[in-house]
Scaffold this motif. Structure first.
Motif, PDB file in Angstrom:
ATOM      1  N   LYS A 115      -4.895  11.278  -0.367  1.00  0.00           N
ATOM      2  CA  LYS A 115      -4.285  11.856   0.828  1.00  0.00           C
ATOM      3  C   LYS A 115      -4.773  11.171   2.103  1.00  0.00           C
ATOM      4  N   SER A 116      -5.976  10.608   2.056  1.00  0.00           N
ATOM      5  CA  SER A 116      -6.495   9.871   3.226  1.00  0.00           C
ATOM      6  C   SER A 116      -5.713   8.585   3.475  1.00  0.00           C
ATOM      7  N   ASP A 117      -5.087   8.033   2.423  1.00  0.00           N
ATOM      8  CA  ASP A 117      -4.169   6.894   2.502  1.00  0.00           C
ATOM      9  C   ASP A 117      -4.697   5.724   3.343  1.00  0.00           C
ATOM     10  N   PRO A 118      -5.781   5.066   2.891  1.00  0.00           N
ATOM     11  CA  PRO A 118      -6.362   3.982   3.700  1.00  0.00           C
ATOM     12  C   PRO A 118      -5.415   2.811   3.944  1.00  0.00           C
ATOM     13  N   ALA A 119      -4.430   2.609   3.047  1.00  0.00           N
ATOM     14  CA  ALA A 119      -3.494   1.496   3.233  1.00  0.00           C
ATOM     15  C   ALA A 119      -2.286   1.876   4.086  1.00  0.00           C
ATOM     16  N   ILE A 134      -1.309  -2.383   0.485  1.00  0.00           N
ATOM     17  CA  ILE A 134      -2.487  -2.094  -0.350  1.00  0.00           C
ATOM     18  C   ILE A 134      -3.326  -3.353  -0.529  1.00  0.00           C
ATOM     19  N   ALA A 135      -2.653  -4.475  -0.822  1.00  0.00           N
ATOM     20  CA  ALA A 135      -3.380  -5.735  -1.004  1.00  0.00           C
ATOM     21  C   ALA A 135      -4.039  -6.175   0.300  1.00  0.00           C
ATOM     22  N   SER A 136      -3.337  -6.021   1.419  1.00  0.00           N
ATOM     23  CA  SER A 136      -3.887  -6.419   2.707  1.00  0.00           C
ATOM     24  C   SER A 136      -5.125  -5.595   3.052  1.00  0.00           C
ATOM     25  N   ALA A 137      -5.083  -4.298   2.725  1.00  0.00           N
ATOM     26  CA  ALA A 137      -6.222  -3.416   3.013  1.00  0.00           C
ATOM     27  C   ALA A 137      -7.304  -3.506   1.947  1.00  0.00           C
ATOM     28  N   GLY A 170     -12.071  -7.421  -6.395  1.00  0.00           N
ATOM     29  CA  GLY A 170     -12.858  -6.190  -6.469  1.00  0.00           C
ATOM     30  C   GLY A 170     -12.066  -4.906  -6.320  1.00  0.00           C
ATOM     31  N   TRP A 171     -10.959  -4.957  -5.596  1.00  0.00           N
ATOM     32  CA  TRP A 171     -10.187  -3.745  -5.322  1.00  0.00           C
ATOM     33  C   TRP A 171      -9.194  -3.405  -6.432  1.00  0.00           C
ATOM     34  N   TYR A 172      -8.953  -4.362  -7.356  1.00  0.00           N
ATOM     35  CA  TYR A 172      -7.931  -4.182  -8.410  1.00  0.00           C
ATOM     36  C   TYR A 172      -8.609  -3.958  -9.757  1.00  0.00           C
ATOM     37  N   GLY A 191      -8.179   6.138  -5.838  1.00  0.00           N
ATOM     38  CA  GLY A 191      -7.433   4.893  -5.721  1.00  0.00           C
ATOM     39  C   GLY A 191      -5.935   5.102  -5.837  1.00  0.00           C
ATOM     40  N   TYR A 192      -5.197   4.040  -5.563  1.00  0.00           N
ATOM     41  CA  TYR A 192      -3.745   4.034  -5.714  1.00  0.00           C
ATOM     42  C   TYR A 192      -3.394   3.712  -7.159  1.00  0.00           C
ATOM     43  N   ILE A 193      -2.241   4.202  -7.609  1.00  0.00           N
ATOM     44  CA  ILE A 193      -1.807   3.922  -8.971  1.00  0.00           C
ATOM     45  C   ILE A 193      -0.296   4.143  -9.067  1.00  0.00           C
ATOM     46  N   LEU A 194       0.372   3.312  -9.862  1.00  0.00           N
ATOM     47  CA  LEU A 194       1.788   3.512 -10.164  1.00  0.00           C
ATOM     48  C   LEU A 194       1.875   4.385 -11.415  1.00  0.00           C
ATOM     49  N   ALA A 195       2.682   5.432 -11.357  1.00  0.00           N
ATOM     50  CA  ALA A 195       2.813   6.338 -12.500  1.00  0.00           C
ATOM     51  C   ALA A 195       4.269   6.718 -12.702  1.00  0.00           C
ATOM     52  N   ASP A 196       4.608   7.081 -13.928  1.00  0.00           N
ATOM     53  CA  ASP A 196       5.928   7.675 -14.128  1.00  0.00           C
ATOM     54  C   ASP A 196       5.854   9.127 -13.670  1.00  0.00           C
ATOM     55  N   ARG A 197       6.937   9.605 -13.122  1.00  0.00           N
ATOM     56  CA  ARG A 197       6.941  10.939 -12.530  1.00  0.00           C
ATOM     57  C   ARG A 197       6.649  12.026 -13.573  1.00  0.00           C
TER      58      ARG A 197
END
Length: 274
Positions: A115-119, A134-137, A170-172, A191-197
């Motif tokens: 929820k803090s969403d750093p990217a 995400i990659a840039s951050a 390091g971030w991946y 962390g961020y993640i791609l998921a199926d709904r």
């Protein structure tokens, strides 16, 4: 008299044993290799008892990443493959491991993150732009890294964003695990993640995670089912496997899939071609 009773009991036990063996021998079953999202979303627990009640066929599910599920089919160790990576499925058919791919249902992928969403990707609908941010951050990103349909989709999004990712960054982080365990890792790492709904909706250990990006047409997630080619593998249970596929794409099967909900929200949307 005791001898008569004893003989009667022995005959009765023998009859029960014979009949029980016949019932066991007549039990029909198939093996379905499938993606973890169909299992961890709870879909199979919902639809398979209904299928068995209608047909008497028991379905044993081997739930792994889509790539592994297809490999199980390539070895002839499954009767049916039910996965969600259309390009890989089409190759499976082209290679002769099945003769037909049937579309069954769809849902979508969502980008999950803290929820803090750093990217600063929250509220967006462009998955490519979100991955670039995400990659840039260099914000922590958790990848399944298991050659699953979700992993294949994730890699396509990184490629379209013009970004090369590697566990050496390091971030991946690659987990090499199914959707549920990977979500647990993302929850622990924030962390961020791609998921199926579907799996996300059934996932309980969310911690500070929430859906941040959704609605991009690129996030469409199609599922397909295929009978493993019995001409290549004579051990494949053709009749029972085809009965499962026919039911999935029938009106009854499609209605059952559509009726599966969590918290009032539908997880999968049937779209078998008539």
């Amino acid at each position: 008299m005791k001898k008569l009773i004893s003989n009667f009991l022995l005959s009765l036990l023998a009859a029960i044993s014979i009949n029980g063996s016949q019932v066991f021998a007549q039990e029909k079953s198939i093996v379905v290799s499938s993606t973890t999202s169909t299992e961890q979303s709870g879909l199979f627990d919902f639809i398979l008892p209904i299928f068995k009640m209608k047909t008497g066929i028991n379905v044993k599910v081997v739930a792994v990443g889509t790539g592994q599920a297809l490999d199980i089919g390539r070895r002839g160790d499954a009767d049916v493959v039910f996965v969600h990576d259309k390009p890989a499925e089409e190759i499976f058919v082209q290679e002769g491991y099945s003769t037909k791919r049937n579309e069954v249902m769809y849902n979508d992928f969502v980008l999950i993150g803290p929820k803090s969403d750093p990217a600063k990707v929250g509220g967006g609908k462009d998955i490519q732009a979100a991955f670039q941010k995400i990659a840039s951050a260099q914000a922590p990103f958790v990848s399944r890294g298991d050659k699953s349909g979700t992993h294949a989709a994730e890699l396509r999004y990184w490629k379209s964003a013009g970004i090369t990712v590697s566990p050496s960054q390091g971030w991946y982080k690659e987990t090499g695990s199914g959707m549920g365990p990977a979500l647990n890792t993302a929850s622990a790492m924030n962390g961020y993640i791609l998921a199926d709904r579907g799996t996300w909706l059934s996932f309980k250990n969310r911690g500070d995670l929430t859906i941040l990006v959704q609605g991009d047409p690129k996030l469409f997630n199609q599922y397909g089912v295929m009978l493993v080619n019995p001409a290549k593998f004579p051990s494949v249970k053709k009749a029972e496997g085809q009965a499962f596929i026919d039911w999935l794409v029938s009106k009854n099967g499609q209605d059952v899939i559509a009726s599966y909900q969590i918290g009032g929200e539908q997880l999968f949307f049937p779209n078998a071609k008539k």
